[in-house]
Enzyme design. Structure first.
Site, PDB file in Angstrom:
ATOM      1  N   GLU A 107       3.687  -8.572  31.507  1.00 48.74           N
ATOM      2  CA  GLU A 107       3.489  -9.061  32.875  1.00 48.74           C
ATOM      3  C   GLU A 107       2.294  -8.383  33.537  1.00 48.74           C
ATOM      4  O   GLU A 107       1.845  -7.318  33.122  1.00 48.74           O
ATOM      5  CB  GLU A 107       4.775  -8.837  33.691  1.00 48.74           C
ATOM      6  CG  GLU A 107       4.759  -9.426  35.091  1.00 48.74           C
ATOM      7  CD  GLU A 107       4.531 -10.930  35.141  1.00 48.74           C
ATOM      8  OE1 GLU A 107       3.422 -11.386  34.750  1.00 48.74           O
ATOM      9  OE2 GLU A 107       5.434 -11.649  35.608  1.00 48.74           O
ATOM     10  N   HIS A 154      11.183 -14.972  29.842  1.00 48.48           N
ATOM     11  CA  HIS A 154      12.434 -14.250  29.620  1.00 48.48           C
ATOM     12  C   HIS A 154      13.540 -14.763  30.538  1.00 48.48           C
ATOM     13  O   HIS A 154      13.288 -15.402  31.570  1.00 48.48           O
ATOM     14  CB  HIS A 154      12.231 -12.752  29.865  1.00 48.48           C
ATOM     15  CG  HIS A 154      11.796 -12.438  31.263  1.00 48.48           C
ATOM     16  ND1 HIS A 154      12.676 -12.357  32.317  1.00 48.48           N
ATOM     17  CD2 HIS A 154      10.571 -12.204  31.778  1.00 48.48           C
ATOM     18  CE1 HIS A 154      12.020 -12.091  33.427  1.00 48.48           C
ATOM     19  NE2 HIS A 154      10.731 -11.983  33.134  1.00 48.48           N
TER      20      HIS A 154
END
Length: 198
Positions: free
Chosen positions: A85, A8
């Protein structure tokens, strides 16, 4: 078979340089991160990937980055659980630099990170691979937007080499909006080059 893995764009948490864990799920992109996401989308559009399909982790910053890519490719975004994550457990709030200065506190017996009260690198890689499995083998090119630690864990798991050494030297680290194109052949996955930036 090709697979694109991307990190990202920049988020506020990245600027703080601390582990935030699942509590960062709602973090968005900074203005810089939004620009990075648009640039990544524009670049991926030039690759003319066959039947691209864009996937994002359950975290907002990954979804925002994926949306910019999807807009550039003229497709939609599918949220994909399992590629989010790492849960860094007791390390929430600790500085990224502690991974170097206090490595012994977080290294598992395999030489890879294993966060107390959270996840191990092996666990992250296993859930990431399981999430990817239904996407592979068809005519599409999956583009998966994920996170720094998760991408390293997956790449160390997929590619040949010494995993402990790879964690130590950071060879699979991706900066914000960096990406890797993987190709699967009869003898496994290959990446050349790793962690491209736009």
């Amino acid at each position: 078979m090709k697979l694109v893995l991307a990190r990202h764009g920049e988020s506020a948490g990245n600027l703080e340089q601390v582990f935030r864990g699942p509590g960062s799920q709602s973090d968005g992109l900074t203005a810089v991160g939004e620009a990075q996401a648009r640039a990544l989308g524009a670049h991926l559009a030039t690759l003319a990937l066959p039947a691209p399909r864009v996937y994002a982790s359950t975290y907002r910053r990954a979804q925002a980055t994926a949306q910019a890519i999807a807009d550039a490719l003229g497709t939609g975004v599918t949220v994909l659980d399992g590629v989010q994550e790492v849960d860094c457990g007791e390390w929430v709030g600790r500085a990224y630099t502690d991974m170097h200065t206090h490595r012994g506190e977080v290294l598992g017996p395999d030489g890879a990170p294993d966060f107390p009260g959270g996840e191990s690198a092996a666990g992250v890689a296993a859930r990431f691979r399981a999430a990817l499995e239904p996407l592979l083998g068809g005519d599409q090119t999956p583009i998966v937007v994920s996170h720094g630690f998760a991408l390293q864990a997956l790449l160390i798991d997929l590619l040949p080499g010494d995993g402990a050494a790879a964690w130590a030297d950071g060879r699979y680290a991706h900066g914000n909006a960096a990406f890797t194109v993987l190709t699967r052949t009869g003898d496994g996955w290959h990446a050349d080059p790793l962690a491209q930036e736009v």
